[in-house]
Design an enzyme around this catalytic site. Structure first.
Site, mmCIF file in Angstrom:
data_model
loop_
_atom_site.group_PDB
_atom_site.id
_atom_site.type_symbol
_atom_site.label_atom_id
_atom_site.label_comp_id
_atom_site.label_asym_id
_atom_site.label_seq_id
_atom_site.Cartn_x
_atom_site.Cartn_y
_atom_site.Cartn_z
ATOM 1 N N GLY A 1 0.835 -1.204 0.000
ATOM 2 C CA GLY A 1 0.000 0.000 0.000
ATOM 3 C C GLY A 1 0.865 1.247 0.000
ATOM 4 C CB ALA A 2 1.974 3.521 1.757
ATOM 5 C CG MET A 3 8.645 2.048 2.154
ATOM 6 S SD MET A 3 8.652 0.756 3.436
ATOM 7 C CE MET A 3 10.036 1.313 4.443
ATOM 8 C CG ASN B 1 10.857 5.050 1.745
ATOM 9 O OD1 ASN B 1 11.272 3.941 1.996
ATOM 10 N ND2 ASN B 1 10.008 5.302 0.752
ATOM 11 C CD GLU C 1 3.083 3.891 5.191
ATOM 12 O OE1 GLU C 1 4.235 3.699 5.643
ATOM 13 O OE2 GLU C 1 2.271 2.966 5.026
ATOM 14 C CG HIS D 1 5.727 3.257 9.975
ATOM 15 N ND1 HIS D 1 6.045 2.293 10.907
ATOM 16 C CD2 HIS D 1 4.931 2.630 9.056
ATOM 17 C CE1 HIS D 1 5.478 1.148 10.567
ATOM 18 N NE2 HIS D 1 4.794 1.321 9.457
#
Length: 914
Positions: free
Chosen positions: A287-289, A291, A324, A327
């Site tokens: 779905g997403a990351m 970074n 995200e 995170h």
């Protein structure tokens, strides 16, 4: 340089690789990476140079680090300033199976001194979705454009540059990227300056990062456009997309601004970077990351068109951004020591979605959907093939397998339970303490429990008793608080029972007058569920309950196998696990269930909609382990004719539709039809009431989307007629007529049933003005009864031209759910297994989703034999995947279930026909 080539094979007696473990040695620690990357978007290759400043902790001749599919053209070790011990005759060795390379010096490197490793290399842009990979999109004119983007988590940074690719080796990164003048480069940090190297080449220098793990490094070279805003705390937020979709970025921009501000306030820790970019990548596996400073998303998880996007899409985008950005603290600032504790990242980010969006977007009512997650987690956690939340892993495939429902969903559910138990204030203080104490470091499970324990040294039995540190407010009426006496509340002892053993407890409640007898056991479905309890499976369960006499939530911490609560007076009914805040299910002995079924029938709104959803879920889970008859569970569903709330309705569907699907797979026409009619009839009144518009709250709109889709797929005539009417008008307008966003799926599904309707939908699928509808159209296309079209869809999905490969897992599972497609999907999976592994990686959740999605509706012995035979024929690494064990267990469970309950359902339906 020939010396590298001869040894790159790692063969030869002299060239013994100096290290024999998967985990890297600790002799050498990276401090700072200086990375220069130069991608060529025409030849689809890139070159790189990395200088890694390292500190040597103990004398060694070998520096071992990671590298994968890189062609090293030069390598050296240079002694730092004032370092008397130089490295000599440096040689390079590879160990491809472990993705490691070693720099060997003839003389040992000296402890306590610094060195710089200098490596030049080249590589191909990856053809998958990890490492430094190629992505493409078509402009409205149909021109194909290429970009390059990264996705490193968990172990693919080593495909972009040689590095110490483990989360505990945190270091700073200074990145430079070379690009053509018409491209734009992005990385974790802001651009400091651009240097013109030649008329056709620019070198971008990015600021030095904070100390971070390799898997969070990111860079993109593309022709994206952006829009930006500054948060209240002064952070610049930008959304980057392909140029033609930038007008769909506004919703995400506003959401990101609100959410980043929320987290800075909640954690009392400033976001440490000057900017946060959110980029929508046209090809993206998950779905997403997260970074750091450059989060990446699949387009459908970031782009929103207020005119065309559905309510469910708005919810998903908001939750993904919330995840995200959470995170940036949980995962980036404080990172797990090793992947066995991945849940410290993922369970937290999943849980923080609930907390943050609740405050920033109250109109989305996210708390309504939270328990759905816990049910999903329990589904896999009840299988023997499940694993503890924290579980040892070594190699890349095992690490990837950690990215599953247990780490994410179960992780978030047990945190929600802990917050409910400790109270919101205490929980928050503990989290802040944890984040502050371990900033820029790595942690283990117990570090979190320590931070949460110190907040609340003792728990008083008096209402609102304040402890010395002024924290511990526990507003509980001192009802059955006998077990929360003046002893230390041991958060670690409690939470170890939820993270170090797999599965979850079943609490059995027996009411005898004023005495409530409790017993806990390990809930297990499947063949050996009747075996005596394993030793030591005991949980510390923060029980909550309400009764017919008191709606005040009572609390009781159960730490033993059996216990008794004494009520102030006798009651009509008792409901445990209020709002399903706890990760456990409850069985009521004697007439306990009859009383609750009766309550639902007479006045279901006396208890909350989450309580109703949890009763629906729990009763069917109890049927699975033979604690109750299927008739009893069906008796409970009768009340749903009067249900109007989204969670109980979706839960009812989630329990009933799969039973119908199992019958469909066996061609049991009569009973299957009777069951379908029963389900449609349950929800008929509510379906008839639905407006075909976009009016209403988010949950009303999401309910509308689910109900109409359900009704049209089940060929409920009034729904089909209306959808056909909409579809023909829409088709006549050549797709220019605006369809209400939440009814589109139903309209498309009905339209796709004719051959020309299907072809028309496919032509719109490829048209740029339907980009936000792609998933809805794909889902309709996969519901055709035409086998050639279904086969074509899967082939196209894997080829990745008309249908992006990123959407293939979704396509094959949809085809498998289609009665005309399940044989095709299974054959396709078998014939293309190697290709799928190459694209999606062994152990990934994409592969797991395909394997379980294609097989989870099988319920016959021949089907089981086929599945077992195919997977056991694969090489060992594939055959051992957890998802394969899950698939086999699920089929076995389905077989047993159908053998046991089919006749009883048949009888019940005949008795209860409307």
């Amino acid at each position: 340089d020939p010396q590298f080539c001869s040894e790159a094979t790692g063969g030869g007696g002299s060239a013994q690789f100096p290290w024999d473990k998967v985990r890297l040695p600790r002799h050498v620690v990276p401090l700072h990476y200086h990375l220069l990357i130069h991608p060529n978007l025409t030849t689809l290759t890139f070159t790189g140079t990395v200088d890694i400043d390292v500190a040597v902790a103990q004398p060694t001749k070998a520096v071992v680090l990671h590298g994968k599919r890189l062609r090293v053209t030069g390598a050296a070790i240079e002694a730092g300033a004032g370092n008397p011990c130089a490295a000599r005759d440096v040689r390079l060795l590879w160990h491809p199976p472990r993705e490691q390379l070693a720099l060997l010096s003839a003389e040992p490197l000296c402890a306590g001194h610094n060195y710089t490793l200098r490596i030049q290399y080249s590589a191909n842009l990856s053809d998958s979705f990890h490492g430094f990979y190629k992505s493409t999109y078509r402009t409205q004119e149909g021109e194909l454009r290429v970009l390059a983007s990264t996705h490193f988590e968990p172990t693919s940074a080593r495909m972009a540059f040689p590095c110490f690719d483990e989360p505990a080796f945190k270091a700073r990164f200074s990145i430079k990227i070379r690009r053509e003048p018409n491209h734009l480069a992005l990385s974790n940090m802001p651009l400091v300056k651009s240097v013109n190297i030649a008329s056709w080449l620019v070198e971008d220098h990015f600021d030095t990062s904070v100390k971070m793990s390799t898997y969070l490094v990111a860079f993109i070279v593309s022709d994206f456009k952006s829009i930006s805003k500054i948060t209240n705390h002064g952070v610049k937020i930008s959304i980057y997309t392909v140029p033609e979709k930038i007008n769909q970025a506004h919703y995400a921009l506003d959401a990101a601004v609100k959410l980043l501000d929320f987290y800075e306030d909640y954690f009392s820790i400033p976001y440490p970077l000057p900017k946060q970019d959110l980029a929508a990548i046209p090809d993206f596996q998950s779905g997403a990351m997260e970074n750091w400073g450059l989060t990446t998303y699949r387009e459908s998880a970031l782009l929103y068109d207020p005119e065309k996007s559905s309510a469910s899409s708005r919810l998903w985008i908001t939750m993904t951004i919330a995840h995200e950005l959470a995170h940036q603290w949980f995962g980036n600032l404080v990172t797990m020591e090793w992947w066995n504790d991945l849940w410290l990242n993922e369970g937290f980010a999943k849980f923080m979605e609930l907390l943050s969006v609740n405050v920033t977007h109250p109109e989305l009512r996210v708390e309504d959907y939270f328990l759905r997650r816990c049910f999903d987690a329990m589904e896999v956690d009840a299988l023997n093939s499940s694993h503890p939340v924290s579980t040892p892993v070594e190699d890349p495939a095992q690490i990837l397998e950690m990215f599953d429902e247990v780490s994410y969903e179960k992780g978030s559910c047990i945190l929600n339970m802990l917050r409910d138990f400790l109270t919101a204030d205490v929980f928050k203080s503990g989290l802040v303490q944890y984040l502050q104490k371990y900033s820029y470091q790595n942690t283990k499970n117990e570090d979190l429990w320590d931070s949460l324990t110190n907040i609340c040294p003792t728990v008083g039995t008096e209402k609102s008793e304040l402890q010395g540190d002024g924290f511990c407010r526990r507003n509980q009426q001192s009802s059955s608080n006998a077990h929360w006496t003046k002893e230390t509340l041991d958060v670690k002892a409690m939470m170890d029972t939820w993270t170090l053993q797999k599965g979850f407890p079943l609490v059995t409640v027996t009411v005898r007058g004023k005495n409530v007898h409790l017993q806990q056991e390990h809930y297990k479905k499947g063949v050996d569920s009747l075996s005596p309890t394993e030793n030591g499976y005991l949980w510390h369960i923060p029980l909550t309950y309400i009764t017919s006499k008191s709606h005040t939530v009572q609390r009781f911490l159960m730490r033993t196998k059996t216990d008794v609560i004494i009520l102030p007076e006798e009651v009509e009914w008792v409901k445990f696990n209020v709002d399903m805040n706890g990760y456990y299910i409850v069985h009521y002995e004697d007439d306990g269930w009859d009383r609750l079924i009766n309550l639902l029938r007479e006045n279901h709104t006396v208890i909350s909609s989450n309580d109703r959803a949890s009763l629906i879920n729990n009763i069917f889970q109890l049927v699975r382990i033979k604690k109750l008859s299927i008739s009893k569970a069906f008796d409970l569903t009768l009340y749903m004719k009067r249900e109007t709330q989204i969670m109980p309705i979706l839960q009812g569907m989630n329990e009933l539709v799969p039973i119908y699907k199992l019958m469909e797979r066996r061609d049991m026409d009569d009973t299957e039809k009777q069951l379908k009619d029963y389900i449609v009839n349950l929800f008929k009144d509510l379906i008839d009431k639905q407006l075909w518009s976009d009016e209403g709250s988010v949950s009303e709109r999401m309910l509308r989307q689910s109900l109409l889709m359900f009704a049209c797929v089940r060929r409920y005539q009034p729904c089909v007629d209306k959808a056909e009417e909409y579809f023909s008008k829409w088709q006549k307008s050549n797709g220019t007529l605006r369809l209400p966003a939440d009814v589109k799926t139903a309209v498309y599904i009905v339209g796709a049933q004719t051959s020309e309707g299907w072809d028309f939908l496919l032509s719109k699928y490829q048209h740029h003005s339907f980009s936000v509808d792609k998933d809805k159209i794909a889902s309709a296309l996969s519901l055709t009864r035409n086998k050639d079209k279904l086969q074509w869809l899967m082939e196209e999905g894997l080829r990745g031209d008309i249908i992006k490969t990123q959407d293939f897992p979704y396509i094959i599972v949809s085809v498998a759910r289609n009665p005309s497609g399940y044989h095709l999907a299974w054959t396709f999976l078998r014939e293309n297994w190697e290709k799928l592994i190459e694209k999606f990686e062994l152990g990934s959740s994409s592969i797991a989703g395909i394997v379980t999605g294609v097989t989870n509706q099988y319920s016959t012995r021949p089907q089981l034999a086929q599945v077992k035979e195919f997977f056991s024929s694969l090489e060992e690494k594939s055959a051992q995947l957890r998802c394969i064990q899950q698939a086999i267990e699920t089929i076995e469970d389905n077989i047993e279930w159908m053998d046991r309950y089919f006749e009883e359902i048949k009888t019940w339906l005949q008795k209860n026909q409307p």
